[in-house]
Design an enzyme around this catalytic site. Structure first.
Site, PDB file in Angstrom:
ATOM      1  N   HIS A   1      -2.785   9.104 -11.829  1.00  0.00           N
ATOM      2  CA  HIS A   1      -2.678   8.539 -10.354  1.00  0.00           C
ATOM      3  C   HIS A   1      -2.583   9.821  -9.465  1.00  0.00           C
ATOM      4  O   HIS A   1      -1.964  10.905 -10.003  1.00  0.00           O
ATOM      5  CB  HIS A   1      -1.337   7.894 -10.087  1.00  0.00           C
ATOM      6  CG  HIS A   1      -1.343   7.297  -8.628  1.00  0.00           C
ATOM      7  ND1 HIS A   1      -1.989   6.382  -8.104  1.00  0.00           N
ATOM      8  CD2 HIS A   1      -0.625   7.739  -7.533  1.00  0.00           C
ATOM      9  CE1 HIS A   1      -1.552   6.401  -6.962  1.00  0.00           C
ATOM     10  NE2 HIS A   1      -0.781   7.355  -6.587  1.00  0.00           N
TER      11      HIS A   1
ATOM     12  N   ASP B   1       5.199  -4.793  -2.741  1.00  0.00           N
ATOM     13  CA  ASP B   1       4.989  -3.181  -2.156  1.00  0.00           C
ATOM     14  C   ASP B   1       4.124  -3.587  -0.913  1.00  0.00           C
ATOM     15  O   ASP B   1       3.985  -2.829   0.004  1.00  0.00           O
ATOM     16  CB  ASP B   1       4.021  -2.410  -3.067  1.00  0.00           C
ATOM     17  CG  ASP B   1       3.812  -1.169  -2.624  1.00  0.00           C
ATOM     18  OD1 ASP B   1       4.468  -0.452  -2.243  1.00  0.00           O
ATOM     19  OD2 ASP B   1       2.603  -0.779  -2.543  1.00  0.00           O
TER      20      ASP B   1
ATOM     21  N   ARG C   1       6.551  -0.813   6.308  1.00  0.00           N
ATOM     22  CA  ARG C   1       7.006   0.635   6.815  1.00  0.00           C
ATOM     23  C   ARG C   1       5.905   1.350   7.809  1.00  0.00           C
ATOM     24  O   ARG C   1       6.161   2.045   8.614  1.00  0.00           O
ATOM     25  CB  ARG C   1       6.534   1.444   5.262  1.00  0.00           C
ATOM     26  CG  ARG C   1       7.945   0.965   4.540  1.00  0.00           C
ATOM     27  CD  ARG C   1       7.438   1.597   3.152  1.00  0.00           C
ATOM     28  NE  ARG C   1       7.426   2.767   2.913  1.00  0.00           N
ATOM     29  CZ  ARG C   1       6.626   3.646   1.763  1.00  0.00           C
ATOM     30  NH1 ARG C   1       6.148   2.739   1.010  1.00  0.00           N
ATOM     31  NH2 ARG C   1       6.365   4.945   2.110  1.00  0.00           N
TER      32      ARG C   1
ATOM     33  N   SER D   1       7.094   2.723  -4.080  1.00  0.00           N
ATOM     34  CA  SER D   1       5.648   2.180  -3.681  1.00  0.00           C
ATOM     35  C   SER D   1       4.420   2.405  -4.849  1.00  0.00           C
ATOM     36  O   SER D   1       4.018   1.724  -5.522  1.00  0.00           O
ATOM     37  CB  SER D   1       5.342   2.412  -2.429  1.00  0.00           C
ATOM     38  OG  SER D   1       3.965   2.323  -2.301  1.00  0.00           O
TER      39      SER D   1
ATOM     40  N   LYS E   1       3.161  -0.090  -8.598  1.00  0.00           N
ATOM     41  CA  LYS E   1       2.122  -0.513  -9.118  1.00  0.00           C
ATOM     42  C   LYS E   1       1.388   0.250 -10.335  1.00  0.00           C
ATOM     43  O   LYS E   1       0.700  -0.422 -11.159  1.00  0.00           O
ATOM     44  CB  LYS E   1       0.873   0.093  -7.869  1.00  0.00           C
ATOM     45  CG  LYS E   1       1.123  -0.720  -6.776  1.00  0.00           C
ATOM     46  CD  LYS E   1       0.438  -0.197  -5.178  1.00  0.00           C
ATOM     47  CE  LYS E   1       1.242   1.061  -4.940  1.00  0.00           C
ATOM     48  NZ  LYS E   1       1.017   1.496  -3.536  1.00  0.00           N
TER      49      LYS E   1
HETATM   50  N1  URA Z   1       0.795   5.845  -1.777  1.00  0.00           N
HETATM   51  C1  URA Z   1       1.361   4.694  -1.800  1.00  0.00           C
HETATM   52  O1  URA Z   1       0.846   3.697  -2.675  1.00  0.00           O
HETATM   53  N2  URA Z   1       2.439   4.325  -1.222  1.00  0.00           N
HETATM   54  C2  URA Z   1       3.016   5.081  -0.315  1.00  0.00           C
HETATM   55  O2  URA Z   1       4.139   4.875   0.227  1.00  0.00           O
HETATM   56  C3  URA Z   1       2.450   6.252  -0.199  1.00  0.00           C
HETATM   57  C4  URA Z   1       1.244   6.389  -0.933  1.00  0.00           C
END
Ligand code: URA
Length: 439
Positions: free
Chosen positions: A82, A161, A168, A183, A187
């Site tokens: 990632h 999320d 947010r 966050s 995932k």
């Molecule tokens: N990428 C994400 O998936 N979440 C965040 O809060 C910031 C970057």
């Protein structure tokens, strides 16, 4: 349990219990907690932070708020990667075939992009016929047979999320490190891999502008992964300018192909070797980073990495001939050359401005429904540290029409700074190794 008390606890810098955090996430998903109370707790977390224990529970609850992906039917250690994202980041396109050519199965689920340039799925869809929607049977078969497959996310991954991120975004709480870490990792945990290599980008073109913040985020995400039974390596890499030379979907596919042929830009090639090495070590295909790098270099010089990319394209419905004839990729209607306004050394290239200019020529989206022009974007001909003279070409602009090309030229010029000396940073700034940060 009472959400007002939970907000009050965090306001008073007290640690939340596991039950309180799970109650909150259930309330977020079930709509039992109104947006104003969710937002109040997000702000309290943003100001007062969370312990590693609290963040791990929050992440686990968010990961389990929707569907989870089961990859246990694929033999061996499954390694995901990632990147926290940045302009020109096409690493998956090159690194996935490289590591697959070294024997590590790559079962990748990727997303589309919003803002800046497109996501991995958009980049691959610039190859005519390429399918990112695969049945589970096809996905499994390709990985078993060829060790590589990539599809768009079909499952409802981490809906908590989605809700929290949307709030947010409008409450000034995006920059909170605990919330960013939870966050991203929610995932990743939901996507079912055993090991994860995280590339935390640091610099003017990245989400994390300072090394201290990037290192802290890397450590927090490593701790979350390990507290949830995953093996995690995090690297902090330099993003003071766009990655490689190409920005824009088909242009980035071409650059990934060049890199698989051993002819890619040096900064991008170096990043692929860094990420690929950590993936091979995480997947126990190599006993050291040095050995892993040798394996990756062999995969490129022997042509095996390019062969793997061809097979990957063919499996998923694209024309593998594009690897030998990149002119088959979509091309923009208009090409313009941008020249340097002065003599000097390029001291900075503002990635955010380049990203915004890329959206301007339709290489990226402002809103989800925007249509991408796959051929559009830029090729940067000069990067930080290069000495240029007035009138020398510094970038190629590819755009759908003359007006957008001219506007992009003005934007791009504002992204460059010139001087006499430039600081050149290494690509790898730091990495985590069993909670220690090295670099
Ligand atoms: N990428 C994400 O998936 N979440 C965040 O809060 C910031 C970057």
């Amino acid at each position: 349990m009472n959400i007002v008390e939970i907000i009050g606890k965090k306001r008073d810098r007290k640690e939340l219990t596991e039950e309180e955090i799970r109650f909150f996430v259930r309330g977020v998903c079930g709509e039992a907690i109104p947006d104003y109370q969710i937002s109040a707790l997000l702000m309290a977390i943003c100001i007062n932070g969370m312990s590693d224990g609290e963040i791990s529970v929050l992440t686990d609850a968010m990961a389990k708020s929707g569907d989870t992906v089961d990859l246990s039917y694929i033999d061996g250690i499954k390694v995901d990667k990632h990147s926290s994202g940045g302009v020109g980041d096409k690493t998956t396109l090159a690194v996935a075939p490289m590591v697959a050519a070294c024997g590590l199965p790559v079962a990748k689920m990727s997303g589309r992009g919003l803002g800046f340039s497109g996501g991995t799925i958009d980049k691959l869809e610039s190859i005519k016929g390429f399918r990112t929607t695969l049945s589970e049977a096809e996905f499994t078969e390709f990985i078993r047979r060829d060790k590589i497959a990539l599809m768009g996310q079909t499952k409802n991954v981490a809906p908590a999320d989605k809700k929290l991120y949307a709030l947010r975004d409008v409450t000034g709480t995006v920059p909170s490190l605990p919330l960013i870490a939870a966050s991203i990792m929610s995932k990743k945990l939901a996507c079912g891999s055993d090991a994860i290599v995280l590339d935390v980008k640091c610099g003017s073109g990245a989400f994390m502008k300072s090394l201290d913040d990037a290192v802290e985020l890397a450590q927090k995400m490593t701790a979350i992964g390990e507290n949830n039974g995953r093996r995690v390596f995090a690297v902090v890499t330099n993003m003071d300018q766009p990655l490689g030379n190409a920005v824009g979907n088909a242009l980035e596919v071409k650059e990934a192909i060049d890199t698989l042929k051993g002819k890619g830009p040096s900064d991008f090639t170096e990043l692929c070797y860094i990420i690929g090495s950590f993936m091979l070590v995480a997947g126990e295909r190599a006993e050291s980073l040095e050995k892993a790098r040798e394996m990756l270099k062999d995969a490129v010089s022997s042509g095996k990495a390019l062969q793997k990319f061809k097979k990957f394209i063919e499996n998923q419905g694209g024309d593998p001939e594009i690897t030998e004839h990149t002119e088959l990729l979509p091309a923009a209607k208009v090409k313009k050359v941008l020249t340097s306004p002065r003599d000097g050394v390029i001291t900075s290239i503002d990635g955010e401005r380049i990203g915004a200019a890329a959206v301007g020529v339709k290489a990226g989206r402002l809103v989800k429904t925007d249509k991408i022009d796959f051929g559009s974007g830029f090729v940067l001909l000069a990067k930080i540290g290069d000495r240029v003279v007035k009138g020398q070409p510094i970038a190629e602009i590819y755009a759908p029409d003359e007006v957008l090309a001219a506007e992009a030229g003005e934007q791009l010029l504002k992204a460059y700074s010139f001087g006499e000396n430039a600081e050149i940073k290494p690509m790898l700034l730091a990495y985590t190794n069993n909670h220690l940060i090295c670099g």
